[in-house]
Design an enzyme around this catalytic site. Structure first.
Site, PDB file in Angstrom:
ATOM      1  N   ARG A 231      -0.429  15.488 -73.837  1.00 19.26           N
ATOM      2  CA  ARG A 231      -0.509  15.373 -72.387  1.00 19.26           C
ATOM      3  C   ARG A 231      -0.230  13.929 -71.995  1.00 19.26           C
ATOM      4  O   ARG A 231      -0.617  12.995 -72.697  1.00 19.26           O
ATOM      5  CB  ARG A 231      -1.901  15.783 -71.880  1.00 19.26           C
ATOM      6  CG  ARG A 231      -2.145  17.275 -71.826  1.00 19.26           C
ATOM      7  CD  ARG A 231      -1.341  17.930 -70.718  1.00 19.26           C
ATOM      8  NE  ARG A 231      -1.653  19.339 -70.539  1.00 19.26           N
ATOM      9  CZ  ARG A 231      -1.004  20.355 -71.089  1.00 19.26           C
ATOM     10  NH1 ARG A 231       0.008  20.095 -71.917  1.00 19.26           N
ATOM     11  NH2 ARG A 231      -1.336  21.598 -70.843  1.00 19.26           N
ATOM     12  N   GLU A 260       3.510  13.047 -63.720  1.00 19.20           N
ATOM     13  CA  GLU A 260       4.513  14.051 -64.062  1.00 19.20           C
ATOM     14  C   GLU A 260       4.732  14.980 -62.874  1.00 19.20           C
ATOM     15  O   GLU A 260       3.752  15.510 -62.349  1.00 19.20           O
ATOM     16  CB  GLU A 260       4.007  14.855 -65.266  1.00 19.20           C
ATOM     17  CG  GLU A 260       5.065  15.669 -65.979  1.00 19.20           C
ATOM     18  CD  GLU A 260       4.534  16.281 -67.271  1.00 19.20           C
ATOM     19  OE1 GLU A 260       4.515  17.534 -67.357  1.00 19.20           O
ATOM     20  OE2 GLU A 260       4.142  15.517 -68.183  1.00 19.20           O
ATOM     21  N   HIS A 279       8.871  17.782 -70.330  1.00 19.15           N
ATOM     22  CA  HIS A 279       7.786  18.689 -70.733  1.00 19.15           C
ATOM     23  C   HIS A 279       8.353  20.040 -71.194  1.00 19.15           C
ATOM     24  O   HIS A 279       7.902  21.100 -70.765  1.00 19.15           O
ATOM     25  CB  HIS A 279       6.801  18.887 -69.576  1.00 19.15           C
ATOM     26  CG  HIS A 279       5.431  19.319 -70.021  1.00 19.15           C
ATOM     27  ND1 HIS A 279       4.292  19.009 -69.327  1.00 19.15           N
ATOM     28  CD2 HIS A 279       5.016  20.045 -71.099  1.00 19.15           C
ATOM     29  CE1 HIS A 279       3.232  19.515 -69.929  1.00 19.15           C
ATOM     30  NE2 HIS A 279       3.647  20.137 -71.015  1.00 19.15           N
TER      31      HIS A 279
END
Length: 321
Positions: A231, A260, A279
Protein backbone atom coordinates in the site's frame (compact mmCIF):
# COMPACT_ATOMS: atom_id res chain seq x y z
CA UNK A 1 -41.63 -20.72 -0.67
CA UNK A 2 -38.96 -19.50 1.73
CA UNK A 3 -37.37 -16.22 0.69
CA UNK A 4 -33.62 -16.37 0.10
CA UNK A 5 -31.08 -14.02 1.66
CA UNK A 6 -30.31 -10.59 0.25
CA UNK A 7 -26.84 -10.10 -1.22
CA UNK A 8 -25.72 -6.55 -2.02
CA UNK A 9 -22.96 -6.06 -4.60
CA UNK A 10 -21.12 -2.74 -4.41
CA UNK A 11 -19.61 -1.78 -7.75
CA UNK A 12 -18.29 1.33 -9.48
CA UNK A 13 -20.23 1.18 -12.74
CA UNK A 14 -19.03 -2.18 -14.01
CA UNK A 15 -20.97 -5.13 -12.60
CA UNK A 16 -20.00 -8.82 -12.51
CA UNK A 17 -21.40 -10.82 -15.41
CA UNK A 18 -24.79 -12.43 -14.83
CA UNK A 19 -23.38 -15.83 -15.73
CA UNK A 20 -20.70 -15.52 -13.06
CA UNK A 21 -23.23 -14.46 -10.43
CA UNK A 22 -25.77 -17.14 -11.40
CA UNK A 23 -24.78 -19.45 -8.51
CA UNK A 24 -25.71 -16.65 -6.12
CA UNK A 25 -28.72 -15.25 -7.98
CA UNK A 26 -30.39 -18.68 -8.03
CA UNK A 27 -30.43 -18.77 -4.22
CA UNK A 28 -30.59 -15.10 -3.17
CA UNK A 29 -31.96 -11.70 -4.06
CA UNK A 30 -29.01 -9.81 -5.53
CA UNK A 31 -28.96 -6.02 -5.35
CA UNK A 32 -26.39 -4.13 -7.42
CA UNK A 33 -25.47 -0.63 -6.34
CA UNK A 34 -22.87 2.07 -6.72
CA UNK A 35 -21.62 4.02 -3.71
CA UNK A 36 -24.36 6.65 -3.85
CA UNK A 37 -27.07 4.02 -3.33
CA UNK A 38 -25.27 1.79 -0.87
CA UNK A 39 -27.25 2.78 2.23
CA UNK A 40 -30.55 1.83 0.60
CA UNK A 41 -29.16 -1.33 -1.01
CA UNK A 42 -27.52 -2.72 2.13
CA UNK A 43 -30.59 -2.27 4.33
CA UNK A 44 -31.93 -5.77 5.06
CA UNK A 45 -28.98 -7.49 3.34
CA UNK A 46 -27.14 -10.32 5.05
CA UNK A 47 -24.18 -10.33 2.65
CA UNK A 48 -22.17 -7.47 1.13
CA UNK A 49 -19.83 -8.28 -1.76
CA UNK A 50 -17.44 -5.33 -2.16
CA UNK A 51 -16.65 -5.71 -5.85
CA UNK A 52 -15.49 -2.07 -5.87
CA UNK A 53 -12.69 -2.79 -3.44
CA UNK A 54 -11.20 0.72 -3.67
CA UNK A 55 -14.38 2.23 -2.26
CA UNK A 56 -14.44 4.49 0.78
CA UNK A 57 -18.27 4.50 0.93
CA UNK A 58 -18.93 1.78 3.48
CA UNK A 59 -18.43 3.73 6.73
CA UNK A 60 -20.99 6.35 5.68
CA UNK A 61 -23.57 3.65 4.86
CA UNK A 62 -22.85 1.48 7.87
CA UNK A 63 -25.85 2.79 9.83
CA UNK A 64 -28.13 1.04 7.31
CA UNK A 65 -26.44 -2.37 7.59
CA UNK A 66 -29.11 -3.66 9.96
CA UNK A 67 -28.92 -7.38 9.11
CA UNK A 68 -25.41 -7.77 7.71
CA UNK A 69 -23.60 -10.96 8.71
CA UNK A 70 -20.81 -11.28 6.15
CA UNK A 71 -18.74 -8.79 4.13
CA UNK A 72 -16.49 -10.06 1.35
CA UNK A 73 -13.76 -7.88 -0.15
CA UNK A 74 -12.90 -8.42 -3.81
CA UNK A 75 -9.24 -7.76 -2.97
CA UNK A 76 -6.53 -8.99 -0.65
CA UNK A 77 -6.24 -5.71 1.26
CA UNK A 78 -9.13 -4.93 3.61
CA UNK A 79 -7.98 -1.56 4.98
CA UNK A 80 -10.91 0.35 3.36
CA UNK A 81 -13.35 -1.46 5.68
CA UNK A 82 -11.33 -1.65 8.88
CA UNK A 83 -13.19 1.21 10.57
CA UNK A 84 -14.06 1.00 14.29
CA UNK A 85 -17.76 0.18 13.93
CA UNK A 86 -17.10 -2.80 11.68
CA UNK A 87 -14.24 -4.06 13.84
CA UNK A 88 -16.56 -3.97 16.87
CA UNK A 89 -19.42 -5.72 15.08
CA UNK A 90 -20.08 -9.45 14.66
CA UNK A 91 -19.89 -9.15 10.87
CA UNK A 92 -17.44 -11.68 9.42
CA UNK A 93 -14.99 -10.22 6.89
CA UNK A 94 -13.34 -12.31 4.18
CA UNK A 95 -11.02 -11.37 1.34
CA UNK A 96 -9.89 -12.61 -2.07
CA UNK A 97 -6.78 -14.34 -0.78
CA UNK A 98 -4.69 -16.20 -3.32
CA UNK A 99 -5.95 -14.76 -6.61
CA UNK A 100 -3.26 -12.11 -6.92
CA UNK A 101 -0.32 -13.99 -5.37
CA UNK A 102 1.38 -15.33 -8.51
CA UNK A 103 0.76 -12.26 -10.72
CA UNK A 104 2.23 -9.89 -8.12
CA UNK A 105 5.20 -12.20 -7.64
CA UNK A 106 5.80 -12.11 -11.40
CA UNK A 107 5.57 -8.31 -11.34
CA UNK A 108 8.19 -8.11 -8.58
CA UNK A 109 10.56 -10.44 -10.42
CA UNK A 110 10.02 -8.40 -13.60
CA UNK A 111 10.91 -5.16 -11.83
CA UNK A 112 14.01 -6.70 -10.27
CA UNK A 113 15.14 -8.01 -13.68
CA UNK A 114 14.39 -4.60 -15.18
CA UNK A 115 16.69 -2.93 -12.66
CA UNK A 116 19.47 -5.51 -12.99
CA UNK A 117 19.42 -5.49 -16.80
CA UNK A 118 18.71 -1.73 -17.06
CA UNK A 119 15.84 -2.31 -19.48
CA UNK A 120 14.73 1.31 -19.10
CA UNK A 121 18.18 2.45 -20.27
CA UNK A 122 18.02 0.08 -23.24
CA UNK A 123 14.67 1.52 -24.32
CA UNK A 124 16.04 5.04 -23.98
CA UNK A 125 19.11 4.23 -26.10
CA UNK A 126 16.90 2.57 -28.73
CA UNK A 127 14.75 5.68 -28.92
CA UNK A 128 17.95 7.70 -29.46
CA UNK A 129 19.13 5.22 -32.16
CA UNK A 130 22.30 4.69 -30.15
CA UNK A 131 24.19 1.37 -30.15
CA UNK A 132 26.09 1.34 -26.86
CA UNK A 133 27.52 -1.84 -25.39
CA UNK A 134 26.97 -2.17 -21.64
CA UNK A 135 27.27 -4.82 -18.96
CA UNK A 136 24.46 -5.78 -16.65
CA UNK A 137 24.01 -7.22 -13.17
CA UNK A 138 23.18 -10.78 -12.21
CA UNK A 139 20.25 -11.28 -9.86
CA UNK A 140 21.40 -14.77 -8.85
CA UNK A 141 23.24 -14.39 -5.57
CA UNK A 142 21.73 -11.00 -4.74
CA UNK A 143 19.64 -10.57 -1.61
CA UNK A 144 15.96 -9.71 -1.19
CA UNK A 145 14.16 -8.65 1.97
CA UNK A 146 10.40 -9.22 1.81
CA UNK A 147 8.48 -7.10 4.31
CA UNK A 148 5.18 -8.89 4.83
CA UNK A 149 4.79 -12.64 5.24
CA UNK A 150 1.30 -13.30 3.90
CA UNK A 151 0.47 -15.43 0.89
CA UNK A 152 1.65 -12.80 -1.62
CA UNK A 153 4.96 -12.46 0.18
CA UNK A 154 5.36 -16.23 0.09
CA UNK A 155 4.70 -16.35 -3.65
CA UNK A 156 7.32 -13.63 -4.17
CA UNK A 157 9.82 -15.50 -2.02
CA UNK A 158 9.38 -18.75 -3.93
CA UNK A 159 9.84 -17.05 -7.32
CA UNK A 160 12.90 -15.06 -6.25
CA UNK A 161 14.50 -18.17 -4.75
CA UNK A 162 13.88 -20.00 -8.02
CA UNK A 163 15.77 -17.20 -9.78
CA UNK A 164 18.76 -17.78 -7.52
CA UNK A 165 18.27 -14.92 -5.07
CA UNK A 166 18.72 -15.25 -1.33
CA UNK A 167 15.59 -14.31 0.61
CA UNK A 168 14.80 -13.16 4.12
CA UNK A 169 11.62 -11.64 5.50
CA UNK A 170 10.33 -9.32 8.18
CA UNK A 171 7.05 -10.23 9.83
CA UNK A 172 5.13 -10.13 13.07
CA UNK A 173 6.56 -13.38 14.45
CA UNK A 174 10.19 -14.47 14.20
CA UNK A 175 10.97 -17.86 12.65
CA UNK A 176 14.40 -19.40 12.14
CA UNK A 177 13.42 -21.97 9.52
CA UNK A 178 10.58 -21.02 7.22
CA UNK A 179 10.08 -23.09 4.04
CA UNK A 180 9.66 -20.03 1.81
CA UNK A 181 11.40 -17.15 3.57
CA UNK A 182 14.23 -19.03 5.25
CA UNK A 183 14.50 -16.63 8.16
CA UNK A 184 11.71 -14.35 9.35
CA UNK A 185 12.87 -11.50 11.60
CA UNK A 186 10.88 -8.83 13.41
CA UNK A 187 13.37 -5.91 13.48
CA UNK A 188 12.99 -4.03 10.19
CA UNK A 189 15.89 -1.66 10.80
CA UNK A 190 18.28 -4.51 11.56
CA UNK A 191 17.37 -6.29 8.32
CA UNK A 192 17.31 -3.40 5.87
CA UNK A 193 21.12 -3.03 5.62
CA UNK A 194 21.43 -6.65 4.43
CA UNK A 195 19.30 -6.36 1.28
CA UNK A 196 19.98 -5.46 -2.34
CA UNK A 197 16.23 -5.39 -2.99
CA UNK A 198 13.55 -4.47 -0.44
CA UNK A 199 10.00 -5.55 -1.31
CA UNK A 200 7.11 -4.01 0.63
CA UNK A 201 4.01 -6.24 0.63
CA UNK A 202 2.75 -5.80 4.19
CA UNK A 203 -0.95 -5.13 4.81
CA UNK A 204 -1.85 -1.59 5.84
CA UNK A 205 -2.48 -1.53 9.58
CA UNK A 206 -1.82 1.05 12.31
CA UNK A 207 1.48 -0.75 12.96
CA UNK A 208 2.67 -0.71 9.33
CA UNK A 209 1.48 2.74 8.26
CA UNK A 210 4.50 4.90 7.30
CA UNK A 211 6.95 2.15 8.31
CA UNK A 212 9.21 3.16 5.43
CA UNK A 213 10.36 6.58 6.56
CA UNK A 214 13.62 8.54 6.48
CA UNK A 215 15.13 6.25 9.11
CA UNK A 216 14.26 3.15 7.10
CA UNK A 217 15.65 4.50 3.84
CA UNK A 218 18.83 5.64 5.60
CA UNK A 219 19.31 2.08 6.83
CA UNK A 220 19.30 0.62 3.31
CA UNK A 221 22.36 0.09 1.16
CA UNK A 222 23.04 3.00 -1.26
CA UNK A 223 22.66 0.57 -4.18
CA UNK A 224 19.41 -0.95 -2.83
CA UNK A 225 16.23 -0.90 -4.91
CA UNK A 226 12.83 -0.54 -3.25
CA UNK A 227 9.70 -2.24 -4.67
CA UNK A 228 6.28 -1.43 -3.19
CA UNK A 229 3.37 -3.72 -4.05
CA UNK A 230 1.63 -3.35 -0.67
CA UNK A 231 0.00 0.00 0.00
CA UNK A 232 1.21 3.51 -0.70
CA UNK A 233 0.57 4.47 2.89
CA UNK A 234 3.30 2.10 4.05
CA UNK A 235 5.67 4.84 2.91
CA UNK A 236 6.29 8.44 3.92
CA UNK A 237 6.31 9.70 0.33
CA UNK A 238 8.33 12.85 0.96
CA UNK A 239 11.02 10.75 2.67
CA UNK A 240 11.12 8.40 -0.31
CA UNK A 241 11.49 11.32 -2.73
CA UNK A 242 14.36 12.65 -0.63
CA UNK A 243 16.10 9.28 -0.47
CA UNK A 244 15.85 8.81 -4.23
CA UNK A 245 16.93 12.37 -4.99
CA UNK A 246 20.02 12.27 -2.77
CA UNK A 247 21.17 8.77 -3.66
CA UNK A 248 20.45 7.33 -0.25
CA UNK A 249 18.86 4.45 -2.21
CA UNK A 250 19.39 3.65 -5.86
CA UNK A 251 15.90 3.27 -7.29
CA UNK A 252 12.26 2.38 -6.68
CA UNK A 253 9.47 0.54 -8.48
CA UNK A 254 6.11 1.69 -7.18
CA UNK A 255 2.83 0.00 -8.01
CA UNK A 256 1.17 1.82 -5.11
CA UNK A 257 1.74 5.37 -3.94
CA UNK A 258 0.43 7.90 -1.47
CA UNK A 259 -1.54 9.82 -2.63
CA UNK A 260 -3.26 7.65 -5.21
CA UNK A 261 -3.81 8.42 -8.04
CA UNK A 262 -0.51 10.26 -8.09
CA UNK A 263 -1.06 13.94 -9.06
CA UNK A 264 0.37 14.87 -12.45
CA UNK A 265 2.78 17.40 -10.94
CA UNK A 266 4.16 15.12 -8.22
CA UNK A 267 7.99 14.93 -8.21
CA UNK A 268 7.98 11.11 -8.27
CA UNK A 269 6.94 11.17 -11.92
CA UNK A 270 10.14 12.87 -13.07
CA UNK A 271 12.77 11.10 -10.99
CA UNK A 272 14.89 9.08 -13.44
CA UNK A 273 15.38 6.23 -10.95
CA UNK A 274 11.65 5.59 -10.38
CA UNK A 275 9.22 3.32 -12.20
CA UNK A 276 5.51 3.86 -11.54
CA UNK A 277 2.59 1.61 -12.43
CA UNK A 278 -1.07 2.42 -11.63
CA UNK A 279 -1.82 -0.17 -8.90
CA UNK A 280 -2.13 -2.97 -11.42
CA UNK A 281 0.63 -5.41 -10.46
CA UNK A 282 -1.92 -8.18 -9.82
CA UNK A 283 -4.36 -7.36 -12.61
CA UNK A 284 -3.82 -10.19 -15.06
CA UNK A 285 -6.20 -10.85 -17.94
CA UNK A 286 -9.23 -12.52 -16.35
CA UNK A 287 -8.71 -11.25 -12.80
CA UNK A 288 -12.25 -9.88 -12.49
CA UNK A 289 -13.65 -13.31 -13.27
CA UNK A 290 -11.42 -14.82 -10.61
CA UNK A 291 -12.54 -12.45 -7.85
CA UNK A 292 -16.22 -13.17 -8.58
CA UNK A 293 -15.54 -16.91 -8.61
CA UNK A 294 -13.81 -16.61 -5.24
CA UNK A 295 -16.91 -14.93 -3.83
CA UNK A 296 -19.39 -17.42 -5.32
CA UNK A 297 -17.38 -20.38 -4.00
CA UNK A 298 -17.36 -18.82 -0.55
CA UNK A 299 -21.10 -18.15 -0.90
CA UNK A 300 -21.54 -21.90 -1.31
CA UNK A 301 -19.84 -22.32 2.05
CA UNK A 302 -22.03 -19.66 3.65
CA UNK A 303 -25.31 -21.13 2.37
CA UNK A 304 -24.27 -24.62 3.46
CA UNK A 305 -23.25 -23.45 6.92
CA UNK A 306 -19.62 -24.43 6.38
CA UNK A 307 -16.70 -22.30 7.61
CA UNK A 308 -15.86 -19.44 5.26
CA UNK A 309 -12.50 -19.32 3.49
CA UNK A 310 -10.04 -16.46 4.05
CA UNK A 311 -11.56 -15.00 7.20
CA UNK A 312 -9.89 -11.75 8.25
CA UNK A 313 -8.77 -11.24 11.84
CA UNK A 314 -10.34 -7.82 12.38
CA UNK A 315 -7.91 -6.94 15.14
CA UNK A 316 -4.90 -7.70 12.95
CA UNK A 317 -6.44 -6.39 9.73
CA UNK A 318 -5.55 -9.39 7.57
CA UNK A 319 -5.96 -13.17 7.22
CA UNK A 320 -3.45 -14.82 9.58
CA UNK A 321 -1.03 -17.19 7.88
Amino acid sequence: MEQGPIVTVLHSGSVPGADLMAPVASRAEVRYTEASGLADAVRGAEVLFVYDFLTRAIPDAWHAADRLRWLHMGSTGVDPVMFPELRASEVVVTNTRGVFDAPIAEYVLGQILGFAKDLTGSVRLQQQHEWRHRESERIAGSSALIVGTGSIGRAIARLLRAAGMTVRAVGRQARATDPDFGTVATDLYAELPTADYVIAVAPLTPQTREMFDAKAFAAMKPHARFVNVGRGELVVTDDLVAALSTGSIAAAALDVVDPEPLPAQHPLWDLPNVRITPHNSGDFIGWRTEIVTTFTENFDNWIAGRPLDSVVDKELGYVPS
